[in-house]
Write a protein that holds these residues in place. Structure first.
Motif, PDB file in Angstrom:
ATOM      1  N   THR A   1       0.845  -1.202   0.000  1.00  0.00           N
ATOM      2  CA  THR A   1       0.000   0.000   0.000  1.00  0.00           C
ATOM      3  C   THR A   1       0.878   1.249   0.000  1.00  0.00           C
ATOM      4  O   THR A   1       1.916   1.281   0.650  1.00  0.00           O
ATOM      5  CB  THR A   1      -0.913  -0.001   1.239  1.00  0.00           C
ATOM      6  N   LEU A   2       0.458   2.268  -0.704  1.00  0.00           N
ATOM      7  CA  LEU A   2       1.183   3.523  -0.901  1.00  0.00           C
ATOM      8  C   LEU A   2       2.332   3.392  -1.907  1.00  0.00           C
ATOM      9  O   LEU A   2       3.135   4.314  -2.053  1.00  0.00           O
ATOM     10  CB  LEU A   2       1.720   4.091   0.417  1.00  0.00           C
ATOM     11  N   SER A   3       2.410   2.265  -2.585  1.00  0.00           N
ATOM     12  CA  SER A   3       3.387   2.152  -3.663  1.00  0.00           C
ATOM     13  C   SER A   3       3.019   3.148  -4.752  1.00  0.00           C
ATOM     14  O   SER A   3       1.861   3.222  -5.192  1.00  0.00           O
ATOM     15  CB  SER A   3       3.379   0.725  -4.233  1.00  0.00           C
ATOM     16  N   GLY A   4       4.004   3.924  -5.175  1.00  0.00           N
ATOM     17  CA  GLY A   4       3.736   4.940  -6.193  1.00  0.00           C
ATOM     18  C   GLY A   4       3.721   4.402  -7.608  1.00  0.00           C
ATOM     19  O   GLY A   4       3.447   5.139  -8.554  1.00  0.00           O
ATOM     20  N   SER A   5       4.005   3.118  -7.769  1.00  0.00           N
ATOM     21  CA  SER A   5       4.127   2.555  -9.116  1.00  0.00           C
ATOM     22  C   SER A   5       2.806   2.076  -9.691  1.00  0.00           C
ATOM     23  O   SER A   5       2.748   1.606 -10.825  1.00  0.00           O
ATOM     24  CB  SER A   5       5.124   1.393  -9.102  1.00  0.00           C
ATOM     25  N   ARG A   6       1.713   2.172  -8.906  1.00  0.00           N
ATOM     26  CA  ARG A   6       0.399   1.742  -9.396  1.00  0.00           C
ATOM     27  C   ARG A   6      -0.688   2.588  -8.756  1.00  0.00           C
ATOM     28  O   ARG A   6      -0.482   3.184  -7.689  1.00  0.00           O
ATOM     29  CB  ARG A   6       0.172   0.263  -9.073  1.00  0.00           C
ATOM     30  N   PRO A   7      -1.865   2.646  -9.385  1.00  0.00           N
ATOM     31  CA  PRO A   7      -2.966   3.397  -8.779  1.00  0.00           C
ATOM     32  C   PRO A   7      -3.398   2.744  -7.465  1.00  0.00           C
ATOM     33  O   PRO A   7      -3.307   1.530  -7.294  1.00  0.00           O
ATOM     34  CB  PRO A   7      -4.085   3.295  -9.832  1.00  0.00           C
ATOM     35  N   MET A   8      -3.882   3.550  -6.544  1.00  0.00           N
ATOM     36  CA  MET A   8      -4.318   3.040  -5.244  1.00  0.00           C
ATOM     37  C   MET A   8      -5.736   2.491  -5.334  1.00  0.00           C
ATOM     38  O   MET A   8      -6.614   3.107  -5.948  1.00  0.00           O
ATOM     39  CB  MET A   8      -4.257   4.149  -4.191  1.00  0.00           C
ATOM     40  N   ARG A   9      -5.965   1.342  -4.714  1.00  0.00           N
ATOM     41  CA  ARG A   9      -7.299   0.756  -4.674  1.00  0.00           C
ATOM     42  C   ARG A   9      -8.157   1.476  -3.641  1.00  0.00           C
ATOM     43  O   ARG A   9      -7.642   2.105  -2.716  1.00  0.00           O
ATOM     44  CB  ARG A   9      -7.227  -0.740  -4.316  1.00  0.00           C
ATOM     45  N   GLU A  10      -9.480   1.332  -3.768  1.00  0.00           N
ATOM     46  CA  GLU A  10     -10.393   1.992  -2.851  1.00  0.00           C
ATOM     47  C   GLU A  10     -10.274   1.425  -1.436  1.00  0.00           C
ATOM     48  O   GLU A  10     -10.340   2.172  -0.453  1.00  0.00           O
ATOM     49  CB  GLU A  10     -11.837   1.839  -3.342  1.00  0.00           C
ATOM     50  N   ASP A  11     -10.077   0.102  -1.322  1.00  0.00           N
ATOM     51  CA  ASP A  11      -9.943  -0.472   0.018  1.00  0.00           C
ATOM     52  C   ASP A  11      -8.652  -0.005   0.695  1.00  0.00           C
ATOM     53  O   ASP A  11      -8.585   0.098   1.926  1.00  0.00           O
ATOM     54  CB  ASP A  11     -10.014  -2.001  -0.030  1.00  0.00           C
ATOM     55  N   GLU A  12      -7.630   0.320  -0.103  1.00  0.00           N
ATOM     56  CA  GLU A  12      -6.387   0.864   0.451  1.00  0.00           C
ATOM     57  C   GLU A  12      -6.598   2.287   0.955  1.00  0.00           C
ATOM     58  O   GLU A  12      -6.048   2.674   1.994  1.00  0.00           O
ATOM     59  CB  GLU A  12      -5.282   0.833  -0.601  1.00  0.00           C
ATOM     60  N   ARG A  13      -7.380   3.061   0.219  1.00  0.00           N
ATOM     61  CA  ARG A  13      -7.685   4.426   0.658  1.00  0.00           C
ATOM     62  C   ARG A  13      -8.397   4.404   2.022  1.00  0.00           C
ATOM     63  O   ARG A  13      -8.088   5.184   2.915  1.00  0.00           O
ATOM     64  CB  ARG A  13      -8.567   5.133  -0.374  1.00  0.00           C
ATOM     65  N   GLU A  14      -9.352   3.489   2.147  1.00  0.00           N
ATOM     66  CA  GLU A  14     -10.095   3.370   3.400  1.00  0.00           C
ATOM     67  C   GLU A  14      -9.174   2.925   4.541  1.00  0.00           C
ATOM     68  O   GLU A  14      -9.301   3.396   5.676  1.00  0.00           O
ATOM     69  CB  GLU A  14     -11.242   2.379   3.222  1.00  0.00           C
ATOM     70  N   TYR A  15      -8.241   2.030   4.217  1.00  0.00           N
ATOM     71  CA  TYR A  15      -7.295   1.510   5.212  1.00  0.00           C
ATOM     72  C   TYR A  15      -6.378   2.627   5.735  1.00  0.00           C
ATOM     73  O   TYR A  15      -6.223   2.806   6.957  1.00  0.00           O
ATOM     74  CB  TYR A  15      -6.485   0.387   4.577  1.00  0.00           C
ATOM     75  N   ILE A  16      -5.789   3.395   4.817  1.00  0.00           N
ATOM     76  CA  ILE A  16      -4.894   4.491   5.226  1.00  0.00           C
ATOM     77  C   ILE A  16      -5.668   5.558   5.988  1.00  0.00           C
ATOM     78  O   ILE A  16      -5.202   6.083   7.000  1.00  0.00           O
ATOM     79  CB  ILE A  16      -4.193   5.110   4.006  1.00  0.00           C
ATOM     80  N   GLN A  17      -6.882   5.866   5.524  1.00  0.00           N
ATOM     81  CA  GLN A  17      -7.694   6.867   6.215  1.00  0.00           C
ATOM     82  C   GLN A  17      -8.036   6.421   7.623  1.00  0.00           C
ATOM     83  O   GLN A  17      -8.093   7.236   8.559  1.00  0.00           O
ATOM     84  CB  GLN A  17      -8.971   7.140   5.424  1.00  0.00           C
ATOM     85  N   SER A  18      -8.248   5.105   7.812  1.00  0.00           N
ATOM     86  CA  SER A  18      -8.548   4.602   9.156  1.00  0.00           C
ATOM     87  C   SER A  18      -7.359   4.787  10.095  1.00  0.00           C
ATOM     88  O   SER A  18      -7.537   5.073  11.291  1.00  0.00           O
ATOM     89  CB  SER A  18      -8.945   3.127   9.090  1.00  0.00           C
ATOM     90  N   LEU A  19      -6.132   4.621   9.561  1.00  0.00           N
ATOM     91  CA  LEU A  19      -4.936   4.855  10.377  1.00  0.00           C
ATOM     92  C   LEU A  19      -4.839   6.326  10.789  1.00  0.00           C
ATOM     93  O   LEU A  19      -4.553   6.648  11.946  1.00  0.00           O
ATOM     94  CB  LEU A  19      -3.683   4.455   9.594  1.00  0.00           C
ATOM     95  N   VAL A  20      -5.057   7.218   9.821  1.00  0.00           N
ATOM     96  CA  VAL A  20      -5.022   8.650  10.094  1.00  0.00           C
ATOM     97  C   VAL A  20      -6.080   9.024  11.130  1.00  0.00           C
ATOM     98  O   VAL A  20      -5.824   9.777  12.079  1.00  0.00           O
ATOM     99  CB  VAL A  20      -5.222   9.458   8.797  1.00  0.00           C
ATOM    100  N   SER A  21      -7.278   8.471  10.973  1.00  0.00           N
ATOM    101  CA  SER A  21      -8.380   8.788  11.880  1.00  0.00           C
ATOM    102  C   SER A  21      -8.087   8.319  13.302  1.00  0.00           C
ATOM    103  O   SER A  21      -8.421   9.006  14.277  1.00  0.00           O
ATOM    104  CB  SER A  21      -9.678   8.144  11.380  1.00  0.00           C
ATOM    105  N   ALA A  22      -7.456   7.140  13.428  1.00  0.00           N
ATOM    106  CA  ALA A  22      -7.134   6.616  14.763  1.00  0.00           C
ATOM    107  C   ALA A  22      -6.147   7.531  15.479  1.00  0.00           C
ATOM    108  O   ALA A  22      -6.298   7.819  16.684  1.00  0.00           O
ATOM    109  CB  ALA A  22      -6.558   5.207  14.638  1.00  0.00           C
TER     110      ALA A  22
END
Length: 343
Positions: A204-225
């Motif tokens: 996740t957060l690899s710049g070599s490919r587009p980010m998936r929607e479930d990855e966006r939700e995962y990273i946002q959950s970390l930020v929110s916590a």
């Protein structure tokens, strides 16, 4: 003749001792210069004591002290102090400084001058904890200088009282994680990254490919916590309703010291001298002197620098201070920083 012979022998012994000391000095410097740690050479460096520099004189013969500790620049984990910085203070060094001040019976209160836009989440949390522990033993006053935003405000919440300049930039209550995506550029130049991972979130957060929607939700959950913890600390420290914070000033905005007072984020406005006066009042030491803590290079540090200089072909010690000019944010690492400092 006998006295003359004894004199020559004594002179020879003294010269031999001086030569021996010089050779040992050079050898020890060379060992440190080669990068060997203290354990490998059987030497354990004692815990450094901080030097005290008089900032404001107290009453005649007064032993009471107010200690000032400076926190400057980006808050980041790392070595306990930089030999060539003003005061040489980093996270580990600040923790030690607070510990030394807390244990000194002549120190009646502590003033922490913060001039920082914030930094790493964990480093800021470690400083908050250190400030809070010190405040449990002695009164701690945080003075906000030009900027005490995000992580700088986070650590201030551990203090007994907070004083801000009217023009201080503070708050920025929020968390940010950033990454760079270059997948489209790869496609244009015909490059492709081959990745082998053990799980779908491992890269996740690899710049070599587009980010998936479930990855966006995962990273946002970390930020929110992490944001939840930040807001909870502010709400408890400042006695502000958490829901009110979330719908108000805790949306990442930066405010002035004057506005911060209106939002109840600080206790009073003033200058650093006002912070000293408040510390003296809280510590019950109106006649106390004010001293500033700073690090003095240890013998081992000096010998290490000399050894490195001797090992260099140019005989020069090179210093890289570029990281003090601009923050170097690591992709994927959470930070407590104003958004305008992230790019």
């Amino acid at each position: 003749m006998k006295n003359k012979g004894l004199g020559c022998l004594l002179a020879f012994v003294i010269v031999a001792l001086l030569v021996s000391l010089a050779l040992n000095f050079v050898s020890f410097a060379a060992v440190l210069g080669m990068g060997l740690d203290s354990a490998s050479i059987g030497y354990v460096e004692p815990k450094q004591k901080f030097r005290e520099t008089l900032v404001e004189a107290g009453a005649a013969e007064a032993k009471d002290k107010i200690v000032r500790i400076d926190i400057e620049g980006i808050i980041a984990s790392g070595p306990a102090g930089d030999l060539f910085s003003e005061g040489g203070m980093n996270v580990d060094a600040i923790q030690r400084a607070l510990e030394q001040a807390s244990e000194d019976k002549n120190v009646k209160a502590i003033v922490i001058r913060v001039n920082s836009p914030g930094g790493e989440v964990t480093a800021s949390d470690n400083l908050y904890n250190a400030v809070k522990k010190a405040a449990a033993k002695k009164k701690v006053v945080v003075y906000m200088d030009s900027i005490a935003a995000s992580g700088g405000y986070y650590l201030a919440c551990g203090a007994s009282k907070i004083v801000a300049n009217e023009t201080t930039l503070t708050a920025s209550i929020g968390v940010i994680i950033q990454s760079l995506n270059y997948s489209q550029t790869f496609g244009k130049v015909g490059l492709e990254t081959m990745t082998f991972a053990s799980g779908k979130f491992k890269d996740t957060l690899s710049g070599s490919r587009p980010m998936r929607e479930d990855e966006r939700e995962y990273i946002q959950s970390l930020v929110s916590a992490m944001y939840d913890k930040f807001v909870g600390i502010v709400a408890k420290a400042r006695n502000i309703d958490e829901a009110q914070l979330r719908t108000g000033v805790a949306d990442g905005r930066v405010v002035t010291g004057k506005q911060a007072l209106e939002y109840k984020l600080v206790d009073q406005l003033g200058y650093v001298e006002d912070a000293y006066a408040l510390a003296k009042e809280l510590g019950g030491a109106k006649d106390a002197m004010v001293v500033k803590y700073s690090l003095t290079p240890s013998l081992a540090q000096l010998l290490g620098i000399m050894g490195k200089a001797q090992a260099s072909s140019t005989g020069k010690v090179e210093l890289d201070v570029s990281d003090r000019l601009l923050p170097r944010l690591e992709a994927g690492k959470p930070y407590l920083l104003p958004a305008h400092m992230v790019r």
